[in-house]
Design a protein around this motif. Structure first.
Motif, PDB file in Angstrom:
ATOM      1  N   VAL A  11      -0.819  13.684   3.560  1.00  0.00           N
ATOM      2  CA  VAL A  11       0.153  12.364   3.362  1.00  0.00           C
ATOM      3  C   VAL A  11      -0.756  11.449   2.619  1.00  0.00           C
ATOM      4  CG1 VAL A  11       1.263  10.709   4.907  1.00  0.00           C
ATOM      5  CG2 VAL A  11       1.330  12.948   5.505  1.00  0.00           C
ATOM      6  N   ILE A  12       0.056  10.808   1.423  1.00  0.00           N
ATOM      7  CA  ILE A  12      -0.496   9.769   0.591  1.00  0.00           C
ATOM      8  C   ILE A  12       0.285   8.592   1.329  1.00  0.00           C
ATOM      9  CG2 ILE A  12      -0.714   8.601  -1.395  1.00  0.00           C
ATOM     10  CD1 ILE A  12      -2.385  11.373  -1.142  1.00  0.00           C
ATOM     11  N   PHE A  13      -0.394   7.688   2.048  1.00  0.00           N
ATOM     12  CA  PHE A  13       0.262   6.710   2.993  1.00  0.00           C
ATOM     13  C   PHE A  13       0.316   5.560   2.101  1.00  0.00           C
ATOM     14  CE2 PHE A  13       0.511   3.198   5.920  1.00  0.00           C
ATOM     15  CZ  PHE A  13       1.423   3.573   6.592  1.00  0.00           C
ATOM     16  N   ALA A  14       1.387   5.214   1.204  1.00  0.00           N
ATOM     17  CA  ALA A  14       1.611   4.472   0.262  1.00  0.00           C
ATOM     18  C   ALA A  14       2.685   3.399   0.828  1.00  0.00           C
ATOM     19  CB  ALA A  14       1.867   4.791  -1.086  1.00  0.00           C
ATOM     20  N   SER A  15       2.861   3.016   1.907  1.00  0.00           N
ATOM     21  CA  SER A  15       3.790   2.281   2.640  1.00  0.00           C
ATOM     22  C   SER A  15       3.404   1.097   3.442  1.00  0.00           C
ATOM     23  CB  SER A  15       4.664   3.313   3.509  1.00  0.00           C
ATOM     24  OG  SER A  15       5.515   4.182   2.581  1.00  0.00           O
ATOM     25  N   GLY A  16       2.167   0.683   2.860  1.00  0.00           N
ATOM     26  CA  GLY A  16       1.396  -0.552   3.696  1.00  0.00           C
ATOM     27  C   GLY A  16       1.874  -1.641   3.154  1.00  0.00           C
ATOM     28  N   VAL A  17       1.290  -2.790   3.830  1.00  0.00           N
ATOM     29  CA  VAL A  17       1.542  -4.232   3.401  1.00  0.00           C
ATOM     30  C   VAL A  17       0.896  -4.416   2.163  1.00  0.00           C
ATOM     31  CG1 VAL A  17       1.271  -6.594   3.921  1.00  0.00           C
ATOM     32  CG2 VAL A  17       1.909  -4.852   5.825  1.00  0.00           C
ATOM     33  N   SER A  18       1.316  -4.930   1.023  1.00  0.00           N
ATOM     34  CA  SER A  18       0.665  -4.908  -0.260  1.00  0.00           C
ATOM     35  C   SER A  18       0.494  -6.342  -0.503  1.00  0.00           C
ATOM     36  CB  SER A  18       1.706  -4.194  -1.308  1.00  0.00           C
ATOM     37  OG  SER A  18       2.909  -4.930  -1.428  1.00  0.00           O
ATOM     38  N   ASN A  19       1.139  -7.348  -0.007  1.00  0.00           N
ATOM     39  CA  ASN A  19       0.732  -8.550  -0.351  1.00  0.00           C
ATOM     40  C   ASN A  19      -0.411  -9.390   0.379  1.00  0.00           C
ATOM     41  OD1 ASN A  19       0.848 -11.339  -1.052  1.00  0.00           O
ATOM     42  ND2 ASN A  19       3.063 -11.759  -0.627  1.00  0.00           N
ATOM     43  N   SER A  20      -1.423  -9.560  -0.063  1.00  0.00           N
ATOM     44  CA  SER A  20      -2.495 -10.187   0.666  1.00  0.00           C
ATOM     45  C   SER A  20      -2.193 -11.505   1.463  1.00  0.00           C
ATOM     46  CB  SER A  20      -3.839 -10.257  -0.194  1.00  0.00           C
ATOM     47  OG  SER A  20      -3.674 -11.258  -1.342  1.00  0.00           O
ATOM     48  N   ASN A  21      -1.092 -12.294   0.907  1.00  0.00           N
ATOM     49  CA  ASN A  21      -0.614 -13.491   1.511  1.00  0.00           C
ATOM     50  C   ASN A  21       0.356 -13.179   2.527  1.00  0.00           C
ATOM     51  OD1 ASN A  21      -2.224 -15.003  -0.409  1.00  0.00           O
ATOM     52  ND2 ASN A  21      -0.773 -14.636  -1.730  1.00  0.00           N
ATOM     53  N   GLU A  22       0.585 -12.111   2.936  1.00  0.00           N
ATOM     54  CA  GLU A  22       1.582 -11.736   4.157  1.00  0.00           C
ATOM     55  C   GLU A  22       1.101 -12.246   5.416  1.00  0.00           C
ATOM     56  OE1 GLU A  22       4.527 -11.474   5.542  1.00  0.00           O
ATOM     57  OE2 GLU A  22       4.801  -9.909   3.764  1.00  0.00           O
ATOM     58  N   LYS A  23       2.088 -12.868   6.119  1.00  0.00           N
ATOM     59  CA  LYS A  23       1.666 -13.464   7.479  1.00  0.00           C
ATOM     60  C   LYS A  23       2.621 -13.211   8.554  1.00  0.00           C
ATOM     61  CE  LYS A  23      -1.043 -17.630   5.707  1.00  0.00           C
ATOM     62  NZ  LYS A  23      -0.805 -17.418   4.468  1.00  0.00           N
ATOM     63  N   ASP A  24       3.742 -12.570   8.250  1.00  0.00           N
ATOM     64  CA  ASP A  24       4.874 -12.119   9.213  1.00  0.00           C
ATOM     65  C   ASP A  24       4.135 -10.852   9.817  1.00  0.00           C
ATOM     66  OD1 ASP A  24       6.886 -11.391  10.329  1.00  0.00           O
ATOM     67  OD2 ASP A  24       8.017 -10.469   8.752  1.00  0.00           O
ATOM     68  N   PRO A  25       3.991 -11.042  11.450  1.00  0.00           N
ATOM     69  CA  PRO A  25       3.667  -9.930  12.269  1.00  0.00           C
ATOM     70  C   PRO A  25       4.465  -9.004  12.112  1.00  0.00           C
ATOM     71  CG  PRO A  25       3.605 -12.197  13.359  1.00  0.00           C
ATOM     72  CD  PRO A  25       4.280 -12.432  12.216  1.00  0.00           C
ATOM     73  N   ALA A  26       5.680  -9.019  11.784  1.00  0.00           N
ATOM     74  CA  ALA A  26       6.624  -7.781  11.810  1.00  0.00           C
ATOM     75  C   ALA A  26       6.203  -6.795  10.675  1.00  0.00           C
ATOM     76  CB  ALA A  26       8.185  -8.180  11.772  1.00  0.00           C
ATOM     77  N   ALA A  27       5.741  -7.213   9.584  1.00  0.00           N
ATOM     78  CA  ALA A  27       5.186  -6.587   8.361  1.00  0.00           C
ATOM     79  C   ALA A  27       4.056  -5.748   8.783  1.00  0.00           C
ATOM     80  CB  ALA A  27       5.048  -7.418   7.316  1.00  0.00           C
ATOM     81  N   PHE A  28       3.263  -6.423   9.489  1.00  0.00           N
ATOM     82  CA  PHE A  28       1.983  -5.648   9.950  1.00  0.00           C
ATOM     83  C   PHE A  28       2.191  -4.848  11.072  1.00  0.00           C
ATOM     84  CE2 PHE A  28       0.033  -9.857   8.615  1.00  0.00           C
ATOM     85  CZ  PHE A  28      -0.413  -9.444   7.509  1.00  0.00           C
ATOM     86  N   ALA A  29       2.979  -5.035  11.976  1.00  0.00           N
ATOM     87  CA  ALA A  29       3.415  -4.075  12.874  1.00  0.00           C
ATOM     88  C   ALA A  29       4.226  -2.812  12.432  1.00  0.00           C
ATOM     89  CB  ALA A  29       4.274  -4.747  14.068  1.00  0.00           C
ATOM     90  N   ARG A  30       4.958  -3.040  11.359  1.00  0.00           N
ATOM     91  CA  ARG A  30       5.668  -1.952  10.808  1.00  0.00           C
ATOM     92  C   ARG A  30       4.653  -0.901  10.148  1.00  0.00           C
ATOM     93  NH1 ARG A  30       9.333  -4.879   8.979  1.00  0.00           N
ATOM     94  NH2 ARG A  30       8.367  -5.377   6.970  1.00  0.00           N
ATOM     95  N   GLU A  31       3.547  -1.440   9.351  1.00  0.00           N
ATOM     96  CA  GLU A  31       2.716  -0.469   8.974  1.00  0.00           C
ATOM     97  C   GLU A  31       1.809   0.143  10.102  1.00  0.00           C
ATOM     98  OE1 GLU A  31      -1.265  -0.245   6.285  1.00  0.00           O
ATOM     99  OE2 GLU A  31       0.012  -2.145   6.189  1.00  0.00           O
ATOM    100  N   HIS A  32       1.689  -0.598  11.173  1.00  0.00           N
ATOM    101  CA  HIS A  32       0.715  -0.023  12.094  1.00  0.00           C
ATOM    102  C   HIS A  32       1.597   1.168  12.963  1.00  0.00           C
ATOM    103  CE1 HIS A  32      -0.686   0.449  16.377  1.00  0.00           C
ATOM    104  NE2 HIS A  32      -1.693  -0.146  16.046  1.00  0.00           N
ATOM    105  N   ASP A  33       2.861   0.832  13.165  1.00  0.00           N
ATOM    106  CA  ASP A  33       3.537   1.824  13.962  1.00  0.00           C
ATOM    107  C   ASP A  33       3.747   3.212  12.988  1.00  0.00           C
ATOM    108  OD1 ASP A  33       3.814   0.303  16.082  1.00  0.00           O
ATOM    109  OD2 ASP A  33       5.908  -0.229  15.618  1.00  0.00           O
ATOM    110  N   MET A  34       4.195   2.952  11.767  1.00  0.00           N
ATOM    111  CA  MET A  34       4.331   3.963  10.775  1.00  0.00           C
ATOM    112  C   MET A  34       3.086   4.889  10.673  1.00  0.00           C
ATOM    113  SD  MET A  34       5.575   4.125   6.835  1.00  0.00           S
ATOM    114  CE  MET A  34       7.061   2.971   7.290  1.00  0.00           C
ATOM    115  N   LEU A  35       1.857   4.231  10.384  1.00  0.00           N
ATOM    116  CA  LEU A  35       0.426   4.959  10.270  1.00  0.00           C
ATOM    117  C   LEU A  35       0.200   5.545  11.547  1.00  0.00           C
ATOM    118  CD1 LEU A  35      -1.779   5.400   8.520  1.00  0.00           C
ATOM    119  CD2 LEU A  35      -2.925   3.205   9.458  1.00  0.00           C
ATOM    120  N   GLY A  36       0.501   5.084  12.641  1.00  0.00           N
ATOM    121  CA  GLY A  36       0.334   5.586  14.182  1.00  0.00           C
ATOM    122  C   GLY A  36       1.088   6.981  14.158  1.00  0.00           C
ATOM    123  N   GLY A  37       2.228   6.700  13.731  1.00  0.00           N
ATOM    124  CA  GLY A  37       3.014   7.933  13.950  1.00  0.00           C
ATOM    125  C   GLY A  37       2.670   9.225  12.988  1.00  0.00           C
ATOM    126  N   TYR A  38       2.195   8.986  11.575  1.00  0.00           N
ATOM    127  CA  TYR A  38       1.530  10.127  10.964  1.00  0.00           C
ATOM    128  C   TYR A  38       0.415  10.726  11.594  1.00  0.00           C
ATOM    129  CZ  TYR A  38       4.955   9.581   7.068  1.00  0.00           C
ATOM    130  OH  TYR A  38       6.140   9.370   6.413  1.00  0.00           O
TER     131      TYR A  38
END
Length: 222
Positions: free
Chosen positions: A16-43
């Motif tokens: 699995v090439i996991f290319a669905s992470g948060v790409s903006n280093s200025n991101e601060k929205d907890p939902a964006a980080f939670a989404r990546e965490h959950d997706m990564l954990g699933g894989y």
């Protein structure tokens, strides 16, 4: 990023090439980080396939405490702790993208639109071509990769120097203001440099200029 790896891994059911992470280093929205965490954990939980995660070379900077980099460190730890993943730590990857938040697109837009650039005089960045990332990473992944590897060029340049190169390529002058801040970028690129030599990637002294020329040389409009 996913497109660059598709030729080798699109039909590889074991990776699995996991290319669905948060790409903006200025991101601060907890939902964006939670989404990546959950997706990564699933894989990672499926227990069947190797996972390749794109980390950041900047996570080793102890002075970098932003929410984004704290999150990247946590995600890297999940992948490494799984025992089935490989973390590819990347610097500033340059390719064809409409994302205005990438460093190089931002610099281009500021210069062409005559917007003021506030530059940290001591900050360094390392530019690498997405095509070279894919070539080097594929070579490493097809062997016996370490859990974590940095894929970068030998050239970590001060931000003012990178802007100099953009001015050269674009034929325009930047409206720059220098601020006495920033640190050097410490990257152990030993393995990626060795692989680059083996597969014919030219990391010569003009590499940063060639990368900028490749993707921005014909760009004369904002």
């Amino acid at each position: 990023m996913a497109r660059a790896f598709a030729q080798r891994y699109a039909k590889d059911d074991s990776t699995v090439i996991f290319a669905s992470g948060v790409s903006n280093s200025n991101e601060k929205d907890p939902a964006a980080f939670a989404r990546e965490h959950d997706m990564l954990g699933g894989y990672l939980a499926d227990g069947q396939r190797r996972l390749v995660y794109f980390g950041s070379c900047n996570v080793v900077n102890a002075k970098e405490h932003s929410v984004y980099f704290q999150h990247k460190r946590e995600m890297e730890a999940l992948v490494i702790g799984s025992g089935r993943g490989t973390v590819l730590r990347l610097p500033q990857v340059v390719g064809r993208t409409l994302n205005p938040n990438t460093l190089t697109n931002f610099l281009r837009d500021c210069i062409l639109q005559e917007r003021q650039l506030t530059l940290w005089a001591g900050a360094q960045r390392n530019l690498i071509d997405i095509d070279d990332v894919a070539a080097i990473a594929t070579h490493i992944l097809d062997g016996a990769p370490p859990p974590v590897v940095a894929i970068a060029s030998p050239w970590s340049l001060p931000m003012p120097r990178i802007v100099d190169l953009f001015e050269q390529v674009l034929g325009r002058s930047a409206r720059r203001v220098l601020v006495d801040r920033g640190e050097a970028m410490a990257i152990d690129s030993t393995l990626s440099e060795q692989v680059a030599r083996d597969i014919g990637v030219d990391f010569g002294p003009d590499y940063p200029l060639r990368v900028i020329q490749k993707y921005y040389g014909a760009c004369h409009e904002a």
